[in-house]
Design a protein around this motif. Structure first.
Motif, short mmCIF file in Angstrom:
data_model
loop_
_atom_site.label_atom_id
_atom_site.label_comp_id
_atom_site.label_asym_id
_atom_site.label_seq_id
_atom_site.Cartn_x
_atom_site.Cartn_y
_atom_site.Cartn_z
N ARG A 201 26.27 149.05 92.11
CA ARG A 201 27.52 149.05 91.35
C ARG A 201 27.49 147.96 90.28
NH1 ARG A 201 28.22 145.55 95.52
NH2 ARG A 201 29.67 143.81 95.18
N ASN A 202 28.44 148.02 89.37
CA ASN A 202 28.68 146.94 88.41
C ASN A 202 29.89 146.15 88.87
OD1 ASN A 202 26.56 147.47 86.67
ND2 ASN A 202 27.77 148.76 85.32
N THR A 203 29.81 144.84 88.74
CA THR A 203 30.91 143.96 89.07
C THR A 203 30.92 142.81 88.07
OG1 THR A 203 31.95 142.71 90.88
CG2 THR A 203 29.55 142.57 90.69
N VAL A 204 31.82 141.86 88.23
CA VAL A 204 31.90 140.72 87.33
C VAL A 204 31.76 139.44 88.14
CG1 VAL A 204 33.35 139.44 85.71
CG2 VAL A 204 33.35 141.94 85.66
N PHE A 205 30.89 138.54 87.67
CA PHE A 205 30.71 137.25 88.32
C PHE A 205 31.24 136.16 87.40
CE2 PHE A 205 28.56 133.34 89.48
CZ PHE A 205 28.58 133.37 90.88
N PRO A 206 32.02 135.21 87.97
CA PRO A 206 32.64 134.16 87.13
C PRO A 206 31.72 132.96 86.90
CG PRO A 206 33.42 133.95 89.38
CD PRO A 206 32.48 135.14 89.37
N PHE A 207 30.72 133.10 86.04
CA PHE A 207 29.89 131.95 85.70
C PHE A 207 30.76 130.87 85.05
CE2 PHE A 207 26.62 135.29 85.74
CZ PHE A 207 25.64 134.68 86.52
N PRO A 208 30.44 129.63 85.29
CA PRO A 208 31.20 128.55 84.63
C PRO A 208 30.89 128.50 83.14
CG PRO A 208 29.34 127.64 85.80
CD PRO A 208 29.38 129.10 86.16
N PRO A 209 31.72 127.84 82.34
CA PRO A 209 31.43 127.65 80.92
C PRO A 209 30.09 126.93 80.74
CG PRO A 209 33.69 127.06 81.41
CD PRO A 209 33.02 127.26 82.73
N PRO A 210 29.35 127.20 79.69
CA PRO A 210 29.75 128.04 78.54
C PRO A 210 29.39 129.51 78.69
CG PRO A 210 27.65 127.00 78.07
CD PRO A 210 28.06 126.50 79.43
N ILE A 211 28.93 129.94 79.86
CA ILE A 211 28.53 131.34 80.04
C ILE A 211 29.76 132.23 80.21
CG2 ILE A 211 27.13 132.94 81.38
CD1 ILE A 211 25.56 130.75 79.88
N GLY A 212 30.61 131.90 81.18
CA GLY A 212 31.81 132.68 81.43
C GLY A 212 31.52 133.94 82.22
N PRO A 213 32.56 134.74 82.52
CA PRO A 213 32.40 135.96 83.32
C PRO A 213 31.43 136.94 82.67
CG PRO A 213 34.71 135.38 83.11
CD PRO A 213 33.97 134.50 82.15
N ARG A 214 30.55 137.53 83.48
CA ARG A 214 29.56 138.49 83.00
C ARG A 214 29.49 139.70 83.92
NH1 ARG A 214 26.37 136.51 78.58
NH2 ARG A 214 27.68 134.82 77.78
N THR A 215 29.20 140.85 83.31
CA THR A 215 29.00 142.07 84.09
C THR A 215 27.66 141.97 84.82
OG1 THR A 215 30.26 143.37 82.49
CG2 THR A 215 28.81 144.58 83.98
N MET A 216 27.68 142.34 86.10
CA MET A 216 26.52 142.15 86.96
C MET A 216 26.08 143.46 87.61
SD MET A 216 26.45 138.80 86.64
CE MET A 216 25.41 138.09 87.94
N ILE A 217 24.79 143.53 87.95
CA ILE A 217 24.26 144.57 88.83
C ILE A 217 24.33 144.03 90.25
CG2 ILE A 217 22.24 145.94 89.47
CD1 ILE A 217 21.25 145.53 86.57
N ALA A 218 24.93 144.80 91.15
CA ALA A 218 25.08 144.35 92.53
C ALA A 218 24.85 145.51 93.50
CB ALA A 218 26.47 143.76 92.73
N PRO A 219 24.16 145.26 94.61
CA PRO A 219 23.46 144.01 94.92
C PRO A 219 22.11 143.95 94.23
CG PRO A 219 23.18 145.56 96.72
CD PRO A 219 24.07 146.23 95.72
N PHE A 220 21.67 142.73 93.89
CA PHE A 220 20.35 142.49 93.33
C PHE A 220 19.40 142.21 94.50
CE2 PHE A 220 17.31 139.25 91.56
CZ PHE A 220 16.57 140.14 90.80
N PRO A 221 18.26 142.92 94.58
CA PRO A 221 17.39 142.81 95.76
C PRO A 221 16.53 141.56 95.78
CG PRO A 221 16.45 144.35 94.21
CD PRO A 221 17.79 143.94 93.63
#
Length: 342
Positions: A201-221
């Protein structure tokens, strides 16, 4: 009498070359090993340290040659993937010989197999074996130990990998093809390690600044779902990778990239731990060149094992079971591998 050398299996690959150069910069004697005698001899000449470097040919189907390699080394660093194909014979030789072992695997099945099949033998022979002592796996395992220190009950640990500019080697592409094609995957949910079909699935992970929230592939093996629950009281572990990583054009088309091109990777690895009763903690590292960072992680581990420091027990261990997590990460930060924020 000189201490036994550190052996590098798959020494003529990109990671193996980085490991060899790093060990020589620490005044270590090394053995270059693998399946291609000509490539190994050429690398030995290129390194230009004849008193510190020797070559040992050991095809994967030559158990005697692999056993001889392990018997005459203090630590064996395995750098030749895919580990689903190369891992078992090299690791088994180390376990039988009582030789300490670290590898650069990412595959969860390989990691799980080492814990299940070689634990008893490694404990008998005195070998310390640490799979995935590299960029993917070990760093998240160590971060998880730091983040959850003092937490008695953890509901969920999420590992977020943000990687840009990744230029895969031939072995890395083969590994990716194997992992992407898997239907049954290793997961850790509700306190149980499982192998079975998983919905990607796709989800969003809250990376801290300066990256910020990003769309993710989950689960990553990756293997953290095998290792983290060994030392953290957690119900669910999941790794995620930025979806943009595999959308970059160069990732699968750069097998002939030189070392300078491969070093242009940028990354952040963030770990978020959510407590059972709410709240939680997080930490992250940020840097460049995932290949060199992985090499440094394996070299630091190998030197600690060769010198008999930190690790008090033998067997198959995660990075955070083998070493004190925060000092290990701080040492890598001192070496310039990344910036750590806790």
């Amino acid at each position: 009498m000189n201490a036994p050398p550190i052996a590098i299996y798959g020494a003529n690959g990109h990671t193996g070359r980085l490991v060899a150069a790093e060990l020589l910069s620490r005044d270590q004697d090394i053995v270059l090993s693998g399946r291609d005698a000509g490539a190994l001899r050429a690398l030995a000449e290129e390194l230009d340290s004849p008193r510190r470097v020797r070559v040992h040919l050991a095809p994967l189907d030559d158990r005697a040659a692999l056993r001889e390699l392990a018997e005459n080394a203090s630590v064996l660093i395995h750098c030749a993937g895919p580990y689903a194909r190369t891992g078992e014979p090299v690791a088994a030789a180390a376990a039988a010989a009582g030789c300490h072992y670290v590898d650069h695997a990412i595959e969860p099945r390989h990691v799980k197999h080492l814990f299940e099949s070689l634990q008893a033998q490694a404990q008998r022979t005195g070998a310390v074996m640490i799979p995935q002592m590299s960029f993917y796996g070990a760093l998240a395992d160590l971060l998880a130990a730091v983040v959850t220190e003092g937490m008695s009950e953890v509901d969920r640990i999420t590992v977020g990998y943000r990687v840009t500019g990744w230029r895969m080697t031939k072995a890395a592409i083969k590994t990716a093809e194997l992992l992407i094609g898997e239907i049954d995957r290793v997961t850790y949910t509700d306190g149980v390690l499982r192998t079975g079909p998983v919905e990607i699935r796709n989800t969003v992970f809250p990376f801290p600044p300066p990256i910020g929230p990003r769309t993710m592939i989950a689960p990553f093996p990756s293997g953290e779902m095998v290792t983290i629950p060994r030392h953290v009281p957690v119900r669910t572990v999941e790794s995620q990778l930025t979806s943009s990583t595999f959308e970059e054009e160069q990732i699968f088309t750069s097998v002939d990239a030189d070392a300078a091109e491969r070093a242009r990777t940028e990354f952040m690895v963030a770990v978020q731990a959510v407590a059972a009763g709410g709240g939680g903690r997080n930490a992250h590292i940020r840097g460049t060149d995932i290949w060199w960072v992985g090499a440094v992680a394996s070299v630091e581990a190998a030197l600690l094992l060769a010198e008999g420091r930190e690790t008090a027990k033998a067997g198959v261990l995660s990075a955070a079971e083998a070493f004190h997590a925060l000092p290990f990460l701080r040492r890598m930060e001192e070496l310039g591998a990344f910036t750590l924020t806790v």
